[in-house]
Design a protein around this motif. Structure first.
Motif, PDB file in Angstrom:
ATOM      1  N   THR A  36       1.688  -9.384   5.740  1.00  0.00           N
ATOM      2  CA  THR A  36       0.565  -8.963   4.925  1.00  0.00           C
ATOM      3  C   THR A  36      -0.312 -10.152   4.556  1.00  0.00           C
ATOM      4  O   THR A  36      -1.491 -10.005   4.232  1.00  0.00           O
ATOM      5  CB  THR A  36       1.079  -8.292   3.637  1.00  0.00           C
ATOM      6  N   LEU A  37       0.255 -11.347   4.627  1.00  0.00           N
ATOM      7  CA  LEU A  37      -0.419 -12.553   4.156  1.00  0.00           C
ATOM      8  C   LEU A  37      -1.553 -12.995   5.076  1.00  0.00           C
ATOM      9  O   LEU A  37      -2.689 -13.199   4.651  1.00  0.00           O
ATOM     10  CB  LEU A  37       0.604 -13.681   4.003  1.00  0.00           C
ATOM     11  N   ALA A  38      -1.245 -13.172   6.356  1.00  0.00           N
ATOM     12  CA  ALA A  38      -2.232 -13.686   7.302  1.00  0.00           C
ATOM     13  C   ALA A  38      -1.766 -13.425   8.720  1.00  0.00           C
ATOM     14  O   ALA A  38      -0.576 -13.209   8.976  1.00  0.00           O
ATOM     15  CB  ALA A  38      -2.444 -15.187   7.091  1.00  0.00           C
ATOM     16  N   GLU A  39      -2.696 -13.482   9.674  1.00  0.00           N
ATOM     17  CA  GLU A  39      -2.358 -13.223  11.071  1.00  0.00           C
ATOM     18  C   GLU A  39      -1.392 -14.259  11.633  1.00  0.00           C
ATOM     19  O   GLU A  39      -0.595 -13.957  12.507  1.00  0.00           O
ATOM     20  CB  GLU A  39      -3.631 -13.179  11.921  1.00  0.00           C
ATOM     21  N   ASP A  40      -1.495 -15.499  11.145  1.00  0.00           N
ATOM     22  CA  ASP A  40      -0.651 -16.552  11.694  1.00  0.00           C
ATOM     23  C   ASP A  40       0.687 -16.658  10.971  1.00  0.00           C
ATOM     24  O   ASP A  40       1.531 -17.474  11.344  1.00  0.00           O
ATOM     25  CB  ASP A  40      -1.369 -17.902  11.618  1.00  0.00           C
ATOM     26  N   GLU A  79       0.820  -1.211   0.000  1.00  0.00           N
ATOM     27  CA  GLU A  79       0.000   0.000   0.000  1.00  0.00           C
ATOM     28  C   GLU A  79       0.862   1.273   0.000  1.00  0.00           C
ATOM     29  O   GLU A  79       2.020   1.269   0.418  1.00  0.00           O
ATOM     30  CB  GLU A  79      -0.918   0.019   1.232  1.00  0.00           C
ATOM     31  N   VAL A  80       0.257   2.348  -0.490  1.00  0.00           N
ATOM     32  CA  VAL A  80       0.863   3.676  -0.351  1.00  0.00           C
ATOM     33  C   VAL A  80       0.699   4.111   1.097  1.00  0.00           C
ATOM     34  O   VAL A  80      -0.419   4.126   1.622  1.00  0.00           O
ATOM     35  CB  VAL A  80       0.208   4.688  -1.308  1.00  0.00           C
ATOM     36  N   VAL A  81       1.792   4.456   1.754  1.00  0.00           N
ATOM     37  CA  VAL A  81       1.732   4.811   3.175  1.00  0.00           C
ATOM     38  C   VAL A  81       1.764   6.323   3.407  1.00  0.00           C
ATOM     39  O   VAL A  81       1.409   6.786   4.488  1.00  0.00           O
ATOM     40  CB  VAL A  81       2.871   4.139   3.968  1.00  0.00           C
ATOM     41  N   LEU A  82       2.224   7.074   2.409  1.00  0.00           N
ATOM     42  CA  LEU A  82       2.308   8.522   2.597  1.00  0.00           C
ATOM     43  C   LEU A  82       2.123   9.213   1.248  1.00  0.00           C
ATOM     44  O   LEU A  82       2.745   8.825   0.255  1.00  0.00           O
ATOM     45  CB  LEU A  82       3.663   8.915   3.198  1.00  0.00           C
ATOM     46  N   VAL A  83       1.253  10.225   1.228  1.00  0.00           N
ATOM     47  CA  VAL A  83       1.089  11.101   0.075  1.00  0.00           C
ATOM     48  C   VAL A  83       1.513  12.494   0.533  1.00  0.00           C
ATOM     49  O   VAL A  83       0.962  13.031   1.495  1.00  0.00           O
ATOM     50  CB  VAL A  83      -0.367  11.123  -0.428  1.00  0.00           C
ATOM     51  N   SER A  84       2.486  13.071  -0.125  1.00  0.00           N
ATOM     52  CA  SER A  84       3.054  14.346   0.347  1.00  0.00           C
ATOM     53  C   SER A  84       2.230  15.523  -0.160  1.00  0.00           C
ATOM     54  O   SER A  84       2.689  16.333  -0.976  1.00  0.00           O
ATOM     55  CB  SER A  84       4.513  14.467  -0.106  1.00  0.00           C
ATOM     56  N   SER A 116       7.268  -5.256   0.764  1.00  0.00           N
ATOM     57  CA  SER A 116       7.568  -6.256   1.788  1.00  0.00           C
ATOM     58  C   SER A 116       8.357  -7.416   1.194  1.00  0.00           C
ATOM     59  O   SER A 116       8.311  -7.688  -0.014  1.00  0.00           O
ATOM     60  CB  SER A 116       6.284  -6.772   2.444  1.00  0.00           C
ATOM     61  N   LEU A 117       9.066  -8.099   2.081  1.00  0.00           N
ATOM     62  CA  LEU A 117       9.931  -9.204   1.681  1.00  0.00           C
ATOM     63  C   LEU A 117      10.024 -10.191   2.829  1.00  0.00           C
ATOM     64  O   LEU A 117       9.999  -9.811   4.000  1.00  0.00           O
ATOM     65  CB  LEU A 117      11.328  -8.674   1.334  1.00  0.00           C
ATOM     66  N   ARG A 118      10.126 -11.431   2.502  1.00  0.00           N
ATOM     67  CA  ARG A 118      10.312 -12.481   3.484  1.00  0.00           C
ATOM     68  C   ARG A 118      11.580 -12.210   4.312  1.00  0.00           C
ATOM     69  O   ARG A 118      12.558 -11.651   3.825  1.00  0.00           O
ATOM     70  CB  ARG A 118      10.464 -13.813   2.733  1.00  0.00           C
ATOM     71  N   MET A 119      11.567 -12.598   5.577  1.00  0.00           N
ATOM     72  CA  MET A 119      12.774 -12.511   6.391  1.00  0.00           C
ATOM     73  C   MET A 119      13.926 -13.234   5.686  1.00  0.00           C
ATOM     74  O   MET A 119      13.763 -14.385   5.241  1.00  0.00           O
ATOM     75  CB  MET A 119      12.549 -13.143   7.761  1.00  0.00           C
ATOM     76  N   ASP A 120      15.061 -12.569   5.563  1.00  0.00           N
ATOM     77  CA  ASP A 120      16.262 -13.094   4.903  1.00  0.00           C
ATOM     78  C   ASP A 120      16.032 -13.352   3.424  1.00  0.00           C
ATOM     79  O   ASP A 120      16.870 -13.971   2.750  1.00  0.00           O
ATOM     80  CB  ASP A 120      16.746 -14.407   5.532  1.00  0.00           C
ATOM     81  N   SER A 126       9.925  -4.748   5.851  1.00  0.00           N
ATOM     82  CA  SER A 126       9.298  -3.678   5.086  1.00  0.00           C
ATOM     83  C   SER A 126      10.322  -2.625   4.717  1.00  0.00           C
ATOM     84  O   SER A 126      11.248  -2.331   5.488  1.00  0.00           O
ATOM     85  CB  SER A 126       8.154  -3.024   5.873  1.00  0.00           C
ATOM     86  N   MET A 127      10.143  -2.083   3.540  1.00  0.00           N
ATOM     87  CA  MET A 127      10.953  -0.978   3.036  1.00  0.00           C
ATOM     88  C   MET A 127      10.007  -0.039   2.299  1.00  0.00           C
ATOM     89  O   MET A 127       8.890  -0.419   1.925  1.00  0.00           O
ATOM     90  CB  MET A 127      12.066  -1.494   2.119  1.00  0.00           C
ATOM     91  N   TYR A 128      10.440   1.186   2.049  1.00  0.00           N
ATOM     92  CA  TYR A 128       9.556   2.211   1.533  1.00  0.00           C
ATOM     93  C   TYR A 128      10.241   2.911   0.354  1.00  0.00           C
ATOM     94  O   TYR A 128      11.377   3.377   0.487  1.00  0.00           O
ATOM     95  CB  TYR A 128       9.206   3.215   2.629  1.00  0.00           C
ATOM     96  N   LEU A 129       9.553   2.978  -0.775  1.00  0.00           N
ATOM     97  CA  LEU A 129      10.131   3.530  -1.984  1.00  0.00           C
ATOM     98  C   LEU A 129       9.302   4.681  -2.522  1.00  0.00           C
ATOM     99  O   LEU A 129       8.068   4.681  -2.437  1.00  0.00           O
ATOM    100  CB  LEU A 129      10.261   2.451  -3.067  1.00  0.00           C
ATOM    101  N   THR A 130      10.000   5.648  -3.110  1.00  0.00           N
ATOM    102  CA  THR A 130       9.331   6.822  -3.670  1.00  0.00           C
ATOM    103  C   THR A 130       8.716   6.492  -5.020  1.00  0.00           C
ATOM    104  O   THR A 130       9.217   5.653  -5.771  1.00  0.00           O
ATOM    105  CB  THR A 130      10.328   7.974  -3.855  1.00  0.00           C
TER     106      THR A 130
END
Length: 504
Positions: free
Chosen positions: A363-367, A63-68, A393-397, A373-377
């Protein structure tokens, strides 16, 4: 023992460099202790057999997290830093607005956003800086402050993990050109640590950064300089506000992969002996037939009138890693491509990754386990429009894996020595595929009871799957009897990915 000798000794112990005395017979084996090892380079790989290969994975746009869209922000959103501080996530980002990417329409400012989960962000009302006649905003710093000035173009803070750092300097930052050191007790109220710059050799019109290297016990910085185009230099110091070493250019294997604008290098929290870098690749192929088919050809021409590169250059994300902070293995393919969009994309200024990786809920499921997470312009420097910041988002490692199709393949490690009694894997497979793990001596002879044939196929998807073997019809997972010995790991894969492993 002096501090420098202690750091040298620590490097021997933690990084696996053979000691001058004792254990000389094992000097060819890499001592990995119980640290987590990733496959982001060839450091532990002796051979890949069959169809096994090393592949780069790509983060998933969310998702978009910030709109400037606030008056003090604008289309110049960039040079973003994100880190977790206790129960809060903190985001520092630049506000600015530009005509065709060049002419500034209002002063540059730096702003703060906060979040409880790294996904939903809000702007706190800080009441510090007046903009448009009001202090009702989230501005931390403004270039109108004569003491700061250009620092507000590329302000880059970090949470200082140095155990000797006083509470009054718990937050630190670099900014400006040349680079000045800044300190803060709360991450909100900032001041220069000294009136003298700490790094003077460079081309600082970029996001330059610094951090505390807990493995080597020193501060390390990275900044931009030119060498056959845009490149990166590094330096170190035991004291943040002075005494920095002479900058040196990074070395790359198999090559730099293009011009590098930002660097976004950080110790990886789950394996802090490894530096991960997320530089922005700057690619200008000029005006050619394909340029006309990129999004917004008319606006691209308009931007080119004020500066040609504003209409022809494109930026995208890369991935690289290092074991010493100076020599980097660079994946030549894009980590983040500009993407399949028909407007506000494929422009210079987009796809800049933030400084910092954070852990967030799946993002997939609660369990499902947490992810990175990383954030790109995106949509930056579009006249009359706000820019955006999108979470990926990316899997751990999950940056790189050893992969094999169903046809199968093997990874054979270099000789290693480990500590601990259990081995766990971060892996993923299909229902029909899987992984087997075996131990061999340095000559390649399988160890009785711990060979590939003794290991039942491991299939599933887990960050911490314990490896087991069958000995005398019993399932065992204890490898403590071979800890400390020089051994090779042998991984056999079928339709599976192996991201990392760890002894404990």
């Amino acid at each position: 023992m002096t501090r420098s000798l202690f750091i040298c000794y620590l490097s021997f112990i933690v990084l696996g460099i053979p000691l001058a005395s004792g254990e000389a017979k094992d000097s060819t084996a890499v001592y990995i202790a119980d640290r987590r090892e990733l496959f982001v380079d060839q450091y532990l790989v002796q051979a890949l057999e069959g169809e096994a290969r090393q592949i780069l994975h790509h983060p998933v746009p969310r998702e978009v997290v910030l709109v400037s869209d606030r008056p003090w922000e604008g289309n110049g959103l960039n040079y973003v830093t994100v880190f977790q501080d206790g129960d809060l996530y903190k985001m520092y980002y630049r506000g600015g607005d530009y005509d065709r990417g060049v002419t500034s329409l209002h002063e540059q400012v730096y702003c703060l956003a906060i979040s409880k989960d790294g996904i939903k962000w809000e702007r706190p009302n800080l009441g510090l800086v007046k903009f448009g006649g009001s202090k009702e905003n989230n501005i931390l710093l403004t270039e109108k402050d004569e003491a700061l000035g250009y620092i507000c173009h590329n302000f880059s803070p970090f949470l200082d993990l140095n155990p000797d750092a006083p509470e009054s300097e718990r937050y630190k930052a670099v900014g400006g050109g040349p680079l000045f050191p800044l300190i803060s007790a709360d991450g909100i109220h900032w001041k220069k640590a000294t009136d003298k710059p700490i790094i003077t050799e460079g081309a600082f019109d970029s996001q330059n950064l610094a951090f505390w290297d807990s493995i080597r016990g020193q501060y390390r910085a990275y900044h931009r300089q030119f060498r056959s185009g845009r490149d990166i230099m590094t330096e170190t110091s035991e004291v943040f506000s002075s005494g920095w070493s002479k900058p040196v250019f990074l070395e790359y294997s198999p090559g730099r992969g293009g011009e590098l604008y930002t660097n976004q290098i950080t110790p990886y929290k789950r394996a802090p002996h490894i530096f991960l870098g997320f530089p922005t690749r700057y690619e200008d192929r000029g005006l050619n037939p394909s340029t006309r088919h990129l999004p917004q050809w008319k606006y691209r021409q308009l931007r080119s009138k004020i500066s040609r590169r504003e209409g022809t250059a494109v930026t995208e994300g890369l991935f690289m890693s290092s074991r010493d902070g100076a020599h980097f293995h660079v994946f030549q393919e894009a980590f983040v491509r500009p993407g399949l969009r028909t407007r506000d994309s494929w422009f210079y200024g987009d796809n800049y990754q933030n400084n910092g990786l954070v852990e967030t809920k799946s993002t997939l499921a609660e369990d499902a386990p947490n992810e990175l997470s990383m954030y790109l312009t995106e949509a930056t420097l579009q006249n009359g429009k706000p820019a955006k910041l999108r979470r990926y988002s990316l899997r751990m490692d999950g940056f790189v894996s050893i992969n094999a199709p169903m046809k199968g393949g093997k990874l054979i490690s270099k000789p290693i020595r480990f500590s601990g009694s259990k081995l766990s894997l971060n892996f993923s497979s299909s229902a029909r595929g899987g992984i087997r793990v075996g131990f061999a001596d340095p000559e390649g002879k399988p160890l009785a009871g711990y060979s590939l044939n003794d290991c039942p196929w491991i299939y599933g998807d887990s960050l911490t799957r314990r490896v087991e073997w069958i000995k005398s019809d019993k399932i065992v997972d204890n490898v403590g009897s071979i800890a400390g010995q020089p051994v090779k790991l042998v991984f056999e894969l079928k339709d599976a990915d192996l991201y990392s492993f760890k002894f404990d």
